[in-house]
Design a protein around this motif. Structure first.
Motif, PDB file in Angstrom:
ATOM      1  N   LYS A   1       5.999  20.305  -1.450  1.00 20.12           N
ATOM      2  CA  LYS A   1       6.716  19.160  -0.888  1.00 20.12           C
ATOM      3  C   LYS A   1       5.866  17.907  -1.022  1.00 20.12           C
ATOM      4  CE  LYS A   1       8.201  22.241   2.791  1.00 20.12           C
ATOM      5  NZ  LYS A   1       8.062  22.497   4.233  1.00 20.12           N
ATOM      6  N   VAL A   2       6.545  16.785  -1.173  1.00 14.82           N
ATOM      7  CA  VAL A   2       5.860  15.493  -1.170  1.00 14.82           C
ATOM      8  C   VAL A   2       6.601  14.535  -0.243  1.00 14.82           C
ATOM      9  CG1 VAL A   2       4.927  15.715  -3.509  1.00 14.82           C
ATOM     10  CG2 VAL A   2       7.111  14.560  -3.171  1.00 14.82           C
ATOM     11  N   GLU A   3       5.855  13.581   0.285  1.00 10.16           N
ATOM     12  CA  GLU A   3       6.437  12.495   1.063  1.00 10.16           C
ATOM     13  C   GLU A   3       5.757  11.219   0.607  1.00 10.16           C
ATOM     14  OE1 GLU A   3       7.519  12.144   5.635  1.00 10.16           O
ATOM     15  OE2 GLU A   3       5.391  11.851   5.265  1.00 10.16           O
ATOM     16  N   VAL A   4       6.532  10.245   0.188  1.00 11.50           N
ATOM     17  CA  VAL A   4       6.013   8.968  -0.292  1.00 11.50           C
ATOM     18  C   VAL A   4       6.371   7.888   0.722  1.00 11.50           C
ATOM     19  CG1 VAL A   4       6.078   7.286  -2.167  1.00 11.50           C
ATOM     20  CG2 VAL A   4       6.382   9.705  -2.684  1.00 11.50           C
ATOM     21  N   THR A   5       5.377   7.086   1.113  1.00 10.13           N
ATOM     22  CA  THR A   5       5.646   5.974   2.025  1.00 10.13           C
ATOM     23  C   THR A   5       4.928   4.729   1.505  1.00 10.13           C
ATOM     24  OG1 THR A   5       3.746   6.509   3.435  1.00 10.13           O
ATOM     25  CG2 THR A   5       5.851   7.474   4.048  1.00 10.13           C
ATOM     26  N   GLN A   6       5.369   3.585   1.982  1.00  6.42           N
ATOM     27  CA  GLN A   6       4.688   2.326   1.696  1.00  6.42           C
ATOM     28  C   GLN A   6       4.777   1.463   2.939  1.00  6.42           C
ATOM     29  OE1 GLN A   6       6.287  -0.740   1.477  1.00  6.42           O
ATOM     30  NE2 GLN A   6       8.351  -0.406   0.730  1.00  6.42           N
ATOM     31  N   ASN A   7       3.842   0.511   3.073  1.00  3.04           N
ATOM     32  CA  ASN A   7       3.736  -0.215   4.333  1.00  3.04           C
ATOM     33  C   ASN A   7       4.420  -1.582   4.368  1.00  3.04           C
ATOM     34  OD1 ASN A   7       2.002  -1.680   2.743  1.00  3.04           O
ATOM     35  ND2 ASN A   7       0.193  -1.372   4.030  1.00  3.04           N
ATOM     36  N   GLY A   8       5.095  -1.987   3.299  1.00  5.39           N
ATOM     37  CA  GLY A   8       5.789  -3.273   3.333  1.00  5.39           C
ATOM     38  C   GLY A   8       4.855  -4.442   3.554  1.00  5.39           C
ATOM     39  N   LYS A   9       3.668  -4.357   2.996  1.00  2.00           N
ATOM     40  CA  LYS A   9       2.609  -5.342   3.213  1.00  2.00           C
ATOM     41  C   LYS A   9       3.018  -6.762   2.814  1.00  2.00           C
ATOM     42  CE  LYS A   9      -2.338  -5.590   2.184  1.00  2.00           C
ATOM     43  NZ  LYS A   9      -3.420  -4.875   1.502  1.00  2.00           N
TER      44      LYS A   9
ATOM     45  N   GLN B   1      -4.054   7.828   0.302  1.00  3.41           N
ATOM     46  CA  GLN B   1      -3.605   6.478  -0.021  1.00  3.41           C
ATOM     47  C   GLN B   1      -3.820   6.326  -1.516  1.00  3.41           C
ATOM     48  OE1 GLN B   1      -5.343   3.123   2.049  1.00  3.41           O
ATOM     49  NE2 GLN B   1      -4.177   1.670   0.821  1.00  3.41           N
ATOM     50  N   LEU B   2      -2.781   5.957  -2.232  1.00  2.00           N
ATOM     51  CA  LEU B   2      -2.867   5.834  -3.686  1.00  2.00           C
ATOM     52  C   LEU B   2      -3.304   4.420  -4.028  1.00  2.00           C
ATOM     53  CD1 LEU B   2       0.361   7.758  -4.748  1.00  2.00           C
ATOM     54  CD2 LEU B   2      -1.964   8.632  -4.482  1.00  2.00           C
ATOM     55  N   GLN B   3      -4.554   4.290  -4.409  1.00  2.00           N
ATOM     56  CA  GLN B   3      -5.065   2.972  -4.781  1.00  2.00           C
ATOM     57  C   GLN B   3      -6.170   3.133  -5.814  1.00  2.00           C
ATOM     58  OE1 GLN B   3      -6.555   1.886  -0.772  1.00  2.00           O
ATOM     59  NE2 GLN B   3      -8.455   1.431  -1.822  1.00  2.00           N
ATOM     60  N   ARG B   4      -6.253   2.171  -6.675  1.00  2.00           N
ATOM     61  CA  ARG B   4      -7.301   2.070  -7.691  1.00  2.00           C
ATOM     62  C   ARG B   4      -7.343   0.621  -8.143  1.00  2.00           C
ATOM     63  NH1 ARG B   4      -4.938   2.511 -13.110  1.00  2.00           N
ATOM     64  NH2 ARG B   4      -2.725   2.738 -12.799  1.00  2.00           N
ATOM     65  N   PRO B   5      -8.401   0.221  -8.812  1.00  2.00           N
ATOM     66  CA  PRO B   5      -8.463  -1.170  -9.273  1.00  2.00           C
ATOM     67  C   PRO B   5      -7.307  -1.487 -10.223  1.00  2.00           C
ATOM     68  CG  PRO B   5     -10.605  -0.094  -9.490  1.00  2.00           C
ATOM     69  CD  PRO B   5      -9.617   0.973  -9.128  1.00  2.00           C
TER      70      PRO B   5
ATOM     71  N   ASP C   1       0.861  -1.181   0.000  1.00  2.00           N
ATOM     72  CA  ASP C   1       0.000   0.000   0.000  1.00  2.00           C
ATOM     73  C   ASP C   1       0.896   1.229   0.000  1.00  2.00           C
ATOM     74  OD1 ASP C   1      -2.300  -1.604   0.192  1.00  2.00           O
ATOM     75  OD2 ASP C   1      -2.167  -1.650   2.381  1.00  2.00           O
ATOM     76  N   VAL C   2       0.547   2.191  -0.853  1.00  2.00           N
ATOM     77  CA  VAL C   2       1.373   3.384  -1.029  1.00  2.00           C
ATOM     78  C   VAL C   2       0.598   4.609  -0.547  1.00  2.00           C
ATOM     79  CG1 VAL C   2       2.476   4.882  -2.738  1.00  2.00           C
ATOM     80  CG2 VAL C   2       2.712   2.399  -2.911  1.00  2.00           C
ATOM     81  N   PHE C   3       1.302   5.488   0.163  1.00  2.00           N
ATOM     82  CA  PHE C   3       0.696   6.689   0.730  1.00  2.00           C
ATOM     83  C   PHE C   3       1.471   7.920   0.274  1.00  2.00           C
ATOM     84  CE2 PHE C   3       0.101   3.038   3.392  1.00  2.00           C
ATOM     85  CZ  PHE C   3      -1.261   3.043   3.633  1.00  2.00           C
ATOM     86  N   LEU C   4       0.756   9.019   0.111  1.00  2.00           N
ATOM     87  CA  LEU C   4       1.358  10.264  -0.359  1.00  2.00           C
ATOM     88  C   LEU C   4       0.912  11.404   0.537  1.00  2.00           C
ATOM     89  CD1 LEU C   4       2.922  11.826  -2.594  1.00  2.00           C
ATOM     90  CD2 LEU C   4       0.732  12.014  -3.798  1.00  2.00           C
ATOM     91  N   ARG C   5       1.852  12.214   0.934  1.00  2.00           N
ATOM     92  CA  ARG C   5       1.552  13.428   1.690  1.00  2.00           C
ATOM     93  C   ARG C   5       1.988  14.608   0.835  1.00  2.00           C
ATOM     94  NH1 ARG C   5       4.060  15.222   7.494  1.00  2.00           N
ATOM     95  NH2 ARG C   5       2.718  17.017   7.786  1.00  2.00           N
ATOM     96  N   LEU C   6       1.075  15.560   0.625  1.00  2.00           N
ATOM     97  CA  LEU C   6       1.356  16.769  -0.143  1.00  2.00           C
ATOM     98  C   LEU C   6       1.319  17.959   0.809  1.00  2.00           C
ATOM     99  CD1 LEU C   6      -1.108  16.180  -3.126  1.00  2.00           C
ATOM    100  CD2 LEU C   6       1.319  15.588  -3.025  1.00  2.00           C
TER     101      LEU C   6
END
Length: 161
Positions: free
Chosen positions: A84-92, A56-60, A40-45
């Motif tokens: 500014k941007v911050e990109v994170t992911q949860n290591g699912k 949370q960046l998600q789509r089918p 799962d990928v997350f973005l902070r603007l």
């Protein structure tokens, strides 16, 4: 007269803070072995005044594959020019490390479709699996703030749309 000048100064520091905006984000995954992720990928603007929004960046479908561009659209409060941007992911999943080439962020006012901001962020870095971070091997779990050019605190907006 002083009151009018003060109000003008505030609106140039924090532009377009009223209403809703449409955020269009293009995420480019790099062309390296193992570059894609299923995490799962997350973005902070954030803007120059550090007002921020989280997504949370998600789509089918299968997102964030090697050498692919994924597009996401969301509506949220207008915070002005994205600096500014911050990109994170949860290591699912095992081996969730992800090579992010870059992000394009376009912001338009909802209803009028007036351009607020369009920024290109070159990242070219791995966003590592949080499990690796906990193991103490020094990998980052997120890519920290990446400023846009000419986006100093208090600078006039430069939408480049």
């Amino acid at each position: 007269m002083r009151l009018v000048l003060f109000l003008i100064a505030i609106t140039t520091i924090i532009p377009h803070t009223n209403g809703q905006c449409i955020y269009m984000v293009e995420v480019s995954t790099g062309d390296r072995e193992g570059a894609g992720t299923d995490a799962d990928v997350f973005l902070r603007l954030a803007n120059s005044a550090d007002q921020s929004l989280n997504f949370q960046l998600q789509r089918p479908g299968n997102n964030f594959e090697r050498n692919a561009v994924d597009r996401f659209v969301a509506t949220n409060a207008c915070i002005g020019r994205i600096c500014k941007v911050e990109v994170t992911q949860n290591g699912k999943y095992p081996s969730s490390s992800w090579y992010v080439k870059g992000l394009n962020v376009s912001v338009r006012q909802s209803g009028s479709n007036k351009c607020v901001s369009r920024e290109i962020f070159t990242i070219d870095q791995w966003v590592r699996d949080p499990v690796m971070e906990r193991a103490g091997n020094g990998f980052k779990t997120k890519y920290h703030w990446m400023p846009a050019s000419n986006c100093d605190h208090g600078a006039l907006p430069n939408p480049r749309c």
